[in-house]
Design a protein around this motif. Sequence first.
Motif, mmCIF file in Angstrom:
data_model
loop_
_atom_site.group_PDB
_atom_site.id
_atom_site.type_symbol
_atom_site.label_atom_id
_atom_site.label_comp_id
_atom_site.label_asym_id
_atom_site.label_seq_id
_atom_site.Cartn_x
_atom_site.Cartn_y
_atom_site.Cartn_z
ATOM 1 N N UNK A 145 134.294 -63.630 109.272
ATOM 2 C CA UNK A 145 133.877 -62.963 110.507
ATOM 3 C C UNK A 145 132.520 -62.305 110.291
ATOM 4 N N UNK A 146 131.509 -62.583 111.126
ATOM 5 C CA UNK A 146 130.135 -62.132 110.851
ATOM 6 C C UNK A 146 129.993 -60.646 110.582
ATOM 7 N N UNK A 147 130.617 -59.788 111.390
ATOM 8 C CA UNK A 147 130.490 -58.342 111.172
ATOM 9 C C UNK A 147 131.099 -57.935 109.839
ATOM 10 N N UNK A 148 132.178 -58.592 109.433
ATOM 11 C CA UNK A 148 132.817 -58.272 108.158
ATOM 12 C C UNK A 148 131.951 -58.714 106.981
ATOM 13 N N UNK A 149 131.312 -59.882 107.132
ATOM 14 C CA UNK A 149 130.404 -60.357 106.085
ATOM 15 C C UNK A 149 129.261 -59.365 105.917
ATOM 16 N N UNK A 150 128.708 -58.931 107.031
ATOM 17 C CA UNK A 150 127.589 -57.977 106.968
ATOM 18 C C UNK A 150 128.033 -56.665 106.329
ATOM 19 N N UNK A 151 129.210 -56.212 106.653
ATOM 20 C CA UNK A 151 129.722 -54.951 106.101
ATOM 21 C C UNK A 151 129.834 -55.022 104.581
ATOM 22 N N UNK A 152 130.219 -56.158 104.057
ATOM 23 C CA UNK A 152 130.471 -56.299 102.621
ATOM 24 C C UNK A 152 129.258 -56.804 101.842
ATOM 25 N N UNK A 153 128.342 -57.480 102.531
ATOM 26 C CA UNK A 153 127.203 -58.095 101.848
ATOM 27 C C UNK A 153 125.884 -57.403 102.147
ATOM 28 N N UNK A 154 125.866 -56.442 103.081
ATOM 29 C CA UNK A 154 124.631 -55.769 103.448
ATOM 30 C C UNK A 154 123.939 -56.443 104.600
ATOM 31 N N UNK A 155 123.790 -57.736 104.526
ATOM 32 C CA UNK A 155 123.216 -58.555 105.589
ATOM 33 C C UNK A 155 123.465 -59.994 105.187
ATOM 34 N N UNK A 156 123.322 -60.899 106.141
ATOM 35 C CA UNK A 156 123.568 -62.304 105.833
ATOM 36 C C UNK A 156 122.993 -63.173 106.930
ATOM 37 N N UNK A 157 122.512 -64.375 106.576
ATOM 38 C CA UNK A 157 122.069 -65.311 107.609
ATOM 39 C C UNK A 157 123.230 -65.692 108.522
ATOM 40 N N UNK A 158 122.906 -66.137 109.711
ATOM 41 C CA UNK A 158 123.933 -66.564 110.665
ATOM 42 C C UNK A 158 124.808 -67.654 110.052
ATOM 43 N N UNK A 159 126.115 -67.497 110.178
ATOM 44 C CA UNK A 159 127.053 -68.507 109.695
ATOM 45 C C UNK A 159 127.466 -68.351 108.247
ATOM 46 N N UNK A 160 126.912 -67.360 107.543
ATOM 47 C CA UNK A 160 127.247 -67.177 106.130
ATOM 48 C C UNK A 160 128.688 -66.677 105.981
ATOM 49 N N UNK A 161 129.288 -66.983 104.849
ATOM 50 C CA UNK A 161 130.609 -66.454 104.505
ATOM 51 C C UNK A 161 130.520 -65.819 103.126
#
Length: 368
Positions: free
Chosen positions: A28-44
Amino acid sequence: MSEVYAARRDRVRERCAAGGGAAALVSRPANVRYLAGAAPHGAVLLVGKDEDVLLCGRPPSDQQGEGRPDEALRMQVLPAPGADPAVAGAGVAAAQGAETLAVEEHDLTVVRHRALGSVAPRLELLDLGTAVEQLRLVKDEEEISSLRIAAEIADQALGELLESILVGRTERHLALELERRLVDHGADGPAFPTSVGTGPHSGRGAHRPSDRRVEEGDFLSVCLGASYRGYRCEIGRTFVIGTSPADWQIELYDLVFAAQRAGREALVPGAACRDVDRAARHVLDSAGYADGLAPLTGHGVGLEIDEDPQLAPAAMGKLDACVPVTVEPGVHLPGRGGVRIDDTLVVRPEADGGPELLTITTKELLAL
């Protein structure tokens, strides 16, 4: 911040282990961002048994609002165009020796879930559920600082609009101007589509702006929000255009204001979410406006504009300190218009001054 993101991933790892999982695949994009700081669209993000890996279809860019991932994370950019990072993540988990993989079933499509099973048939797929969303509920002070700046930007944009001439302009034009002003003041962009409703459209929740023009004597309801570093806030206000408000407008406004104040005052750590909704809803129910009220009085905000907790009649759970929520009661009278007042606040204990109001534009009934 790298230590913050690492600690968040460790908490996911702990929850995963408690549920019998060796690794977790967060999609889930918001969850990826929360755990990774930021991420390109579609990243897991693979929260792995031995190593965490951010899998991307393309390298990160410096586009406004996208940001850069946590430097401590290993990043794997897929070589094949159109390859699915989630499927690749399952392969990495299998290569790490994981026997189970917890996935966000509420985010994955059936087709994608099957693809994960086919690429790593020996992996047992478990449901991670909303474990990351639950971690996101309570914000740290860095997150609240971003929300505070987003609120300041929204207040600025709205304040400038109120100083301009409004009569004769369309709802659509006003909404576009507000969104431009948000970006001018430093927002990544609007937190959600800006809503502007005049006359019979005022007071509607999530009204889509039309070509109706602002007229003398109208109620004007505005709901907008800014996104700053991914964090989203919300503010809604109602005004009268060009003349002193009519008696019915004053009466309706005072009623919604009283409901909103009751909801705000109920925001204390330990309060049941349904009790906050009840506090605001009771004011409107008692005045005879039970029919047609919105299904909820407010909701959480953060990396998404509509997060848990939900302040609704059937909501479960209680509020914690440092949880940002909206309180947004409203009444709409078909054919006449209505009032909506919406603030973003952070739940704080009484010892710290009670709920922190982030959106500070006046709630006085102004005649513009």
